[in-house]
Enzyme design. Structure first.
Site, mmCIF file in Angstrom:
data_model
loop_
_atom_site.group_PDB
_atom_site.id
_atom_site.type_symbol
_atom_site.label_atom_id
_atom_site.label_comp_id
_atom_site.label_asym_id
_atom_site.label_seq_id
_atom_site.Cartn_x
_atom_site.Cartn_y
_atom_site.Cartn_z
ATOM 1 C CG HIS A 503 -1.851 -1.235 1.183
ATOM 2 N ND1 HIS A 503 -1.355 -2.502 1.422
ATOM 3 C CD2 HIS A 503 -3.169 -1.388 0.925
ATOM 4 C CE1 HIS A 503 -2.341 -3.382 1.338
ATOM 5 N NE2 HIS A 503 -3.457 -2.745 1.029
ATOM 6 C CE1 TYR A 513 -7.523 -3.040 3.311
ATOM 7 C CE2 TYR A 513 -5.732 -1.467 3.457
ATOM 8 C CZ TYR A 513 -6.568 -2.259 2.696
ATOM 9 O OH TYR A 513 -6.460 -2.258 1.325
#
Ligand code: X8Z
Ligand code: ZN
Length: 604
Positions: A503, A513
């Site tokens: 990411h 998340y």
């Protein structure tokens, strides 16, 4: 996941043209017409960029990288230009829905490109390039010099980290994977400069401030909200950490694992130590192990990748969702091709923003990927649920919601469910609950501080508190502070360890998340209740439950049309994100962990 962003092209010029007379005050009708143009242009350019990005991610070449970067640049720059032009409607009183669209327009992308084609192209090329470098990344051990066939990719490294119990080998692949990222360091630094330039042009202090502005609340309040949630769950994490550290000491000895300090990052079963479920066999309770292993079951039945995806789809259809379209099966990428480079990191796509749904995954037959398939399908079913909303509302209530849906469904993959679908013969008795809970905690609770720290690092990089000469050092400070995890060997500013996590080079925000790991338990608790489940939460499954299915479908269909607290309320009756659900779920485990930890060091 959508491609990098959605964008649109026209109208960039019209408002800013020099005009001698004072500009006329715009009307609501003009605002409406402007927004219609924005949405239709954006939808078209988003699809174009989506197709180019799909080809790049599933067939990395010199050309596909350039084509994807160009299409993305076109889409984002148009988006940014519209956001700037929209300022001329500031202060105009308009209907609530329209006003919401204007607000969303300013934060609907994560990569704010600066004005002017040169800088804007430079920025999108850097990001596409970093993602490709990551996708192609391989560790070539010294003996690979004469034989490049000995180089290993991330899939192989992930397998070794999950299954090897040889500290030397683990250290070798852990360090080896981090050889892919130093070449990104300079690019990352330039990316930060350019992206910040773009964010400032839009009126944000920096890119991180822009990312924090997407949550229907002031950005500072959102940052405090994260701290509040983390404080709620931290005691549970600390108990788990202490227990795992002790068991790892028994396995690897005190010369490898310290009694009181952070846990070396290579021993936790995952290349980033983000989830620890792969070391469950090492830490399983001596007489509470539930006695089944989904990986073994799937392998012994010769389950293939397609069947893995079918299991996931059937869960969703059991909740009243329509089956996935035929094109999903034709266009998805389920396995790693042997003849070309691809980005294996799992993602879900909605290429035309209607029903061209796909997943891209290099599926392995194991429990982790079984869960990841449900995760990805959660994105796809969400995308289709909101596809009748106006374009700017075709997104989740906040990005944590998008990440939470499939995981919520995964929490219903209980032994009772596995028995129902014929994967398990006997359901373990309640006396084995600690084993079940521990396995889940290694997956979910272990993840929490990791989910938080990535953006704590990036936010400080964007606002300048972390300068390039401290990129790596501050990364490890945060790893230690939040996770109690340390690098197993000395690191330096020659390294760029953040770049070894997908990411970061791909520029996908990560706080989502962390939120998802809180929200999925809140969703699960509410849905289990709606389904009338009276068992402990970890034994509840919403499989084939009409009432729970309807609750979920109704919330997903709202998309981004209302502020997220309303979507949360529709599903759970609560307006606040609330970590008591995850704490309730693991309450029996917390008690057990604290008993195991009695008299032993806790914390780091
Ligand atoms: O990136 C993902 C998904 C795609 S949105 C596979 N996840 C995070 C990660 O792998 O780091 C899911 C959990 C966290
Ligand atoms: Zn996801």
């Amino acid at each position: 996941m959508r491609p990098l962003s959605r964008g649109f092209l026209l109208a960039a010029m019209s408002a800013a043209v020099l005009s001698p007379a004072a500009p006329a005050v715009p009307t609501v009708a003009e605002a409406q017409a402007f927004m219609e143009k924005v949405e239709s242009t954006m939808m078209r350019l988003s699809e174009e960029a989506g197709r180019a990005s799909w080809v790049q991610a599933t067939y990395i070449t010199y050309d596909t990288e350039i084509l994807a970067a160009q299409a993305t640049e076109k889409s984002i720059s148009a988006n940014v230009a519209f956001a700037k032009e929209a300022k001329r409607f500031d202060g105009l009183k308009m209907p609530a829905d329209l006003a919401r669209k204007f607000k969303l327009l300013k934060t609907s992308f994560t990569l704010p490109t600066p004005a002017g084609p040169a800088l804007s192209e430079e920025l999108t090329k850097i990001v596409t390039g970093m993602e490709s470098v990551y996708g192609k990344g391989k560790y070539c051990p010294p003996d690979a010099e004469s034989d490049p066939g000995k180089c290993i990719d991330l899939q192989e490294i992930t397998r070794i980290m999950a299954n090897s119990r040889d500290a030397k080998q683990l250290l070798d692949v852990w360090t080896g994977w981090r050889t892919i990222s130093p070449p990104m360091r300079k690019d990352y630094q330039r990316f930060v400069e350019l992206s910040n330039l773009g964010a400032r042009e839009l009126g944000f202090a920096d890119t991180g401030a822009m990312w924090r502005s997407k949550y229907d609340m002031p950005p500072d309040a959102f940052a405090r909200e994260l701290d509040r949630l983390w404080e709620q769950v931290r005691p549970l994490y600390v108990s788990l950490h202490a227990y795992v550290r002790n068991r790892l000491r028994e396995k690897y000895g005190d010369s490898v694992v310290p009694a009181r300090g952070p846990i070396p990052a290579h021993l936790l079963g995952n290349p980033w130590a983000q989830s620890w479920d792969n070391i469950y066999p090492l830490v399983a309770p001596k007489d509470g192990d539930p006695g089944y292993d989904l990986t073994e079951i799937l392998k012994s039945r010769n389950t293939d990748p397609l069947q893995m995806v079918r299991y996931g789809e059937r869960f969703f259809t059991s909740l009243g969702f329509a089956p996935l379209p035929k094109t999903f099966w034709e266009r998805s990428l389920f396995t790693k091709p042997q003849d070309r480079e691809v980005v294996c990191h799992a993602s879900a796509w909605d290429v035309d923003n209607v029903d061209d749904l796909r997943i891209k995954m290099c599926i392995e037959i194991n429990e982790e990927d079984f869960a990841t398939i449900h995760h990805e399908l959660g994105h796809n079913f969400y995308q289709r649920a909101y596809n009748r909303q106006p374009f700017l509302f075709r997104d989740s209530a906040n990005d944590g919601f998008h990440e939470a849906v499939g995981d919520t469904v995964s929490l219903s993959v209980t032994p009772e469910y596995l028995k129902k679908i014929g994967l398990l013969k006997d359901v373990p008795p309640a006396s084995k609950d600690i084993g079940l809970l521990l396995r889940r905690a290694l997956e979910k609770v272990a993840f929490l501080p990791f989910g938080l720290l990535i953006d704590q690092w990036r936010w400080k990089v964007f606002n300048g508190e972390i300068t390039p000469d401290r990129y790596n050092q501050s990364w490890w400070e945060l790893r230690r502070k939040y996770q109690g995890v340390a690098a197993p060997v000395a690191r330096s500013e020659q390294d760029f360890d953040p770049g070894a996590k997908y990411h970061v080079p791909a520029n996908v925000p990560y706080t989502r998340y962390f939120l998802a790991h809180i929200l999925q338990f809140q969703f699960h608790r509410a849905l289990a209740q709606a389904a009338g489940c009276k068992d402990p939460l970890h034994r509840c499954s919403i499989y084939a439950n009409g009432e729970a299915g309807k609750r979920l479908r109704d919330m997903l269909a709202m998309g981004l049309s209302r502020p997220w607290p309303e979507a949360l309320e529709a599903l759970t009756g609560q307006k606040q994100m609330d970590a008591t659900a995850i704490m309730d779920y693991f309450a029996p485990l917390k008690k057990w962990l604290d008993e195991q930890n009695a008299g032993k060091p806790v914390g780091w």
